[in-house]
Design an enzyme around this catalytic site. Structure first.
Site, PDB file in Angstrom:
ATOM      1  N   GLY A  51       0.840  -1.192   0.000  1.00 10.42           N
ATOM      2  CA  GLY A  51       0.000   0.000   0.000  1.00 10.42           C
ATOM      3  C   GLY A  51       0.875   1.241   0.000  1.00 10.42           C
ATOM      4  O   GLY A  51       1.986   1.236   0.547  1.00 10.42           O
ATOM      5  N   GLY A 106      -0.839   4.721  -0.303  1.00 12.23           N
ATOM      6  CA  GLY A 106      -1.679   5.924  -0.285  1.00 12.23           C
ATOM      7  C   GLY A 106      -1.082   6.930   0.690  1.00 12.23           C
ATOM      8  O   GLY A 106       0.116   6.892   1.001  1.00 12.23           O
ATOM      9  N   TRP A 137      -1.561   7.353   4.007  1.00 10.37           N
ATOM     10  CA  TRP A 137      -1.091   6.763   5.260  1.00 10.37           C
ATOM     11  C   TRP A 137       0.053   5.778   4.986  1.00 10.37           C
ATOM     12  O   TRP A 137       1.048   5.741   5.718  1.00 10.37           O
ATOM     13  CB  TRP A 137      -2.267   6.123   5.993  1.00 10.37           C
ATOM     14  CG  TRP A 137      -2.020   5.555   7.370  1.00 10.37           C
ATOM     15  CD1 TRP A 137      -2.645   4.470   7.893  1.00 10.37           C
ATOM     16  CD2 TRP A 137      -1.146   6.047   8.397  1.00 10.37           C
ATOM     17  NE1 TRP A 137      -2.205   4.253   9.185  1.00 10.37           N
ATOM     18  CE2 TRP A 137      -1.282   5.200   9.510  1.00 10.37           C
ATOM     19  CE3 TRP A 137      -0.239   7.112   8.479  1.00 10.37           C
ATOM     20  CZ2 TRP A 137      -0.565   5.379  10.701  1.00 10.37           C
ATOM     21  CZ3 TRP A 137       0.486   7.290   9.670  1.00 10.37           C
ATOM     22  CH2 TRP A 137       0.319   6.436  10.759  1.00 10.37           C
ATOM     23  N   PHE A 197      -0.251   0.612  -6.397  1.00 11.13           N
ATOM     24  CA  PHE A 197      -1.257   0.418  -7.441  1.00 11.13           C
ATOM     25  C   PHE A 197      -0.842   1.353  -8.575  1.00 11.13           C
ATOM     26  O   PHE A 197      -0.857   2.568  -8.414  1.00 11.13           O
ATOM     27  CB  PHE A 197      -2.647   0.767  -6.911  1.00 11.13           C
ATOM     28  CG  PHE A 197      -3.725   0.709  -7.951  1.00 11.13           C
ATOM     29  CD1 PHE A 197      -4.253  -0.513  -8.359  1.00 11.13           C
ATOM     30  CD2 PHE A 197      -4.216   1.878  -8.536  1.00 11.13           C
ATOM     31  CE1 PHE A 197      -5.236  -0.563  -9.325  1.00 11.13           C
ATOM     32  CE2 PHE A 197      -5.197   1.824  -9.506  1.00 11.13           C
ATOM     33  CZ  PHE A 197      -5.713   0.595  -9.909  1.00 11.13           C
ATOM     34  N   PHE A 222      -9.556  -3.606  -1.752  1.00  8.11           N
ATOM     35  CA  PHE A 222      -8.410  -4.169  -2.485  1.00  8.11           C
ATOM     36  C   PHE A 222      -8.005  -5.544  -1.951  1.00  8.11           C
ATOM     37  O   PHE A 222      -7.221  -6.243  -2.592  1.00  8.11           O
ATOM     38  CB  PHE A 222      -7.177  -3.246  -2.355  1.00  8.11           C
ATOM     39  CG  PHE A 222      -7.156  -2.083  -3.314  1.00  8.11           C
ATOM     40  CD1 PHE A 222      -8.318  -1.452  -3.730  1.00  8.11           C
ATOM     41  CD2 PHE A 222      -5.941  -1.604  -3.810  1.00  8.11           C
ATOM     42  CE1 PHE A 222      -8.287  -0.363  -4.596  1.00  8.11           C
ATOM     43  CE2 PHE A 222      -5.898  -0.516  -4.678  1.00  8.11           C
ATOM     44  CZ  PHE A 222      -7.075   0.099  -5.072  1.00  8.11           C
ATOM     45  N   LYS A 266     -14.716   4.749  17.298  1.00  8.44           N
ATOM     46  CA  LYS A 266     -14.540   6.181  17.598  1.00  8.44           C
ATOM     47  C   LYS A 266     -15.389   7.041  16.664  1.00  8.44           C
ATOM     48  O   LYS A 266     -15.834   8.123  17.040  1.00  8.44           O
ATOM     49  CB  LYS A 266     -13.072   6.574  17.474  1.00  8.44           C
ATOM     50  CG  LYS A 266     -12.581   6.429  16.049  1.00  8.44           C
ATOM     51  CD  LYS A 266     -11.214   6.986  15.785  1.00  8.44           C
ATOM     52  CE  LYS A 266     -10.967   6.966  14.278  1.00  8.44           C
ATOM     53  NZ  LYS A 266      -9.679   7.491  13.882  1.00  8.44           N
ATOM     54  N   ARG A 302     -13.726  14.509  10.779  1.00  7.58           N
ATOM     55  CA  ARG A 302     -14.761  14.865   9.810  1.00  7.58           C
ATOM     56  C   ARG A 302     -16.152  14.491  10.289  1.00  7.58           C
ATOM     57  O   ARG A 302     -17.127  15.190  10.024  1.00  7.58           O
ATOM     58  CB  ARG A 302     -14.474  14.177   8.467  1.00  7.58           C
ATOM     59  CG  ARG A 302     -13.201  14.679   7.813  1.00  7.58           C
ATOM     60  CD  ARG A 302     -13.116  14.201   6.403  1.00  7.58           C
ATOM     61  NE  ARG A 302     -13.089  12.732   6.361  1.00  7.58           N
ATOM     62  CZ  ARG A 302     -13.102  12.024   5.243  1.00  7.58           C
ATOM     63  NH1 ARG A 302     -13.152  12.629   4.082  1.00  7.58           N
ATOM     64  NH2 ARG A 302     -13.054  10.715   5.293  1.00  7.58           N
ATOM     65  N   LYS A 328     -16.293  12.074   0.378  1.00  2.59           N
ATOM     66  CA  LYS A 328     -17.382  11.375   1.082  1.00  2.59           C
ATOM     67  C   LYS A 328     -17.056  11.180   2.560  1.00  2.59           C
ATOM     68  O   LYS A 328     -15.897  10.994   2.920  1.00  2.59           O
ATOM     69  CB  LYS A 328     -17.612  10.000   0.433  1.00  2.59           C
ATOM     70  CG  LYS A 328     -18.642  10.052  -0.685  1.00  2.59           C
ATOM     71  CD  LYS A 328     -20.049   9.832  -0.139  1.00  2.59           C
ATOM     72  CE  LYS A 328     -21.088   9.987  -1.240  1.00  2.59           C
ATOM     73  NZ  LYS A 328     -22.445   9.990  -0.693  1.00  2.59           N
TER      74      LYS A 328
END
Lengths: 389, 389
Positions: free
Chosen positions: A9, A11, A13, A40, A121, A238, A304, A336
């Site tokens: 991964g 991204g 993070w 990816f 994924f 949380k 958020r 989103k």
């Protein structure tokens, strides 16, 4: 033999955590210097000083590739510039982090595998690793979120369990011992080197210690607890409590009330873990770790979900109620609130109802009533708390 | 026989808690309806719609009393208007709360005594109660703060122990079983009826339950833990952690870092209790009660120590450092940050040093270095945290 680390991964993070893993793999004899990072593959080019990708869903012209069109594979850019120009721009990655588009190559011979991919994924990617990683390899999931069984008792399913299930031997026995890393970690702040903490939830202390050694730096303090389920569930629960905190803010309630909501939320998170994962070793101290109280506080003051719930309550007070998806679209620049966020509150309620334990979760229940059943935000304090005398 | 309740103290918090006690004493057959509230007698008069007292230290003219000068005793005003016009203006007190300037009258035959007086009132007031309260009476302290031995191992001393010591029999045995009530309780918010929680720390569960019954209302949710020392020490220690939280704010640090400081602070609070009061029944769950995590969160986001530490750090960054007493005077309208607040951080450090356990408190130590030894606020993250691998 040094441990061979693979990072699956890349991204926001994933790239942030690469800054810690890379430094330790390079500095410490316990680890092989080179760390493959699975990316990816995408195609990127620089335009006016900003890296861009082709429009979503776009295809290169007939008979051409993106490279023909002046784009470069993201992996190549990462390996040349040592920067993930798309997902973590402006941060230099350690030079021993090697971006690789093929997951099988990435995990070839790996003894320690770090997973930080969107959980849709899992199914397409994880089976490609089969037979490639070393026997006795261990894994650590940084994936936040939770799944639920779709019927019956709607039980919550840990992402780390899904990962492990994808890597089972033919006889069904787990081939990888899975841990998780959770905590109060805004990725960009961690990448910049702001001081943060994190928690490893593990089943075996010796593996927990290996992960601490891999992640821990001067600005990223990592501790292990032998409690995978508790640590991982905190990261999902949380988001439910943060809705309650946001309602308090939107109603203009003071510090007493918001602190009470956060605290009752923490206790219900703990209870939820024990009710649904009582067969695992849920530890009370997990909730005092970074994955527990610290991540909850961050989320209830800055996240958020808190923000959207604040707006949700204010809109009702103003007589102009708005649906969650409208608030999300307006306030989060089209980003989103994500199914696993407000959606978690709904799934959690289904699981609690299916188990027949609604009375044990007065806060979660009241948050659900306000968010999805039309109850007024002011009823947040009308919880049927247990009597203590 | 119904319990006879006495409330010793009538400041802002004492008057606020009277609103809960009064309602329960009136509604519940377990309690005698009438509750005496001891008031330190003062003289007041209304001027332009605002109640005022004579200037501090002023005396009435020779041969006259304040009453001759048009003032009324505060007790009389409270009993006529059912409002503490000086310390909790605008809030109606239940009519069964009876203000009384004589503490011996107040506690005559009392079986439950609630203490909420400044702790320098202990020595002059408590001995006057001797022989007046009922045999087997129980007490509950709402007094925040802590004392320290002045020499030797500088051990922290609980206010509830001081209270109990003032009421010992001639053979030295305690005559009153003491509990405490602590929590995230801004007095004016509690008085207004905003939802809040609180924690009873008790030695005997049956007494804890009695106190819950006396204080608990729909808007004031009270739970008991059998841990007096843990509950009481939390209320003092939080003021040390709040300095660290304020430094983070002043430095502009993000949510990750502040959450880490608060969490490490909570763990050091827990450790402090165990190191210094290991002989009492310190419970881990105490720190998940209102007196622990909730009060800490409120104080680290909204309290006065946080605010002053924020300013302290900003002034240093701007190259214009200011002493604590200057910051306090400027920012708090002359209201002192109070000895027991910044002072607590100093006394705590002395106790930790005297005990030889500095290494076990990396955050408290670093906060002390910044606040009182000239270290830069940025060093807040240079704690020598324990290694976990």
């Amino acid at each position: 033999m040094p441990e061979k680390v693979a990072l699956i991964g890349s991204g926001n993070w994933g790239s942030a955590i690469a800054t810690k893993i890379g430094v330790n793999a390079s500095a410490c004899a316990d680890f092989d210097d080179k760390v493959y990072m699975w990316v990816f593959e995408e195609y990127v080019k620089e335009e006016d000083g900003k890296w861009v990708r082709p429009a979503r869903g776009a295809k290169p012209p007939e008979g051409k590739t993106w490279v023909d069109e002046g784009y470069t594979p993201l992996t190549q850019v990462i390996n040349e510039k040592h920067e993930n120009v798309i997902y973590l721009p402006g941060i230099e990655l350690p030079h021993n982090i090697v971006a690789c588009p093929d997951v099988a190559t990435c995990v070839d011979g790996a003894t320690m595998m770090v997973f930080v991919i969107p959980h849709n994924f899992l199914a397409p990617i994880v089976p490609k690793m089969e037979g490639k990683f070393a026997k006795g390899a261990i894994g650590c999931s940084l994936i936040k979120g939770i799944e639920f069984e779709k019927e019956g008792d709607m039980k919550p399913i840990l992402i780390s369990d899904l990962l492990q299930a994808e890597m089972k031997k033919s006889d069904g026995a787990p081939v990888v011992d899975m841990s998780v890393l959770m905590g109060a970690n805004v990725a960009n702040e961690v990448a910049k080197g702001d001081f943060a903490e994190a928690t490893i939830g593990c089943t075996k202390p010796e593996n927990g210690l290996k992960w601490c050694k891999l992640f821990n730096t001067k600005d990223f303090a990592v501790q292990a607890v032998t409690d995978v389920a508790g640590a991982e569930l905190c990261g999902a629960m949380k988001n439910v409590v943060a809705l309650g905190a946001g309602f308090c803010d939107g109603l203009g309630y003071g510090g007493n009330t918001k602190a009470a909501i956060i605290r009752i939320g923490l206790k219900e998170m703990q209870k939820f873990c024990k009710v649904f994962y009582g067969d695992r070793q849920i530890k009370d101290e997990t909730f005092l770790e970074s994955c527990g109280v610290a991540d909850l506080v961050t989320t209830c003051f800055g996240g958020r979900n808190r923000k959207c719930a604040d707006i949700f309550a204010k809109n009702i007070a103003a007589g102009t109620p708005k649906a969650w998806d409208v608030i999300e679209a307006e306030e989060l620049n089209g980003q989103k609130l994500q199914g696993e966020r407000t959606g978690t509150a709904q799934d959690v309620m289904k699981a609690i109802k299916a188990k027949g334990v609604v009375d044990a979760f007065p806060l979660f229940s009241q948050i659900h009533k306000i968010a999805f059943e039309g109850a007024k935000p002011e009823t947040i304090i009308d919880m049927k708390l247990e009597k203590y005398y």
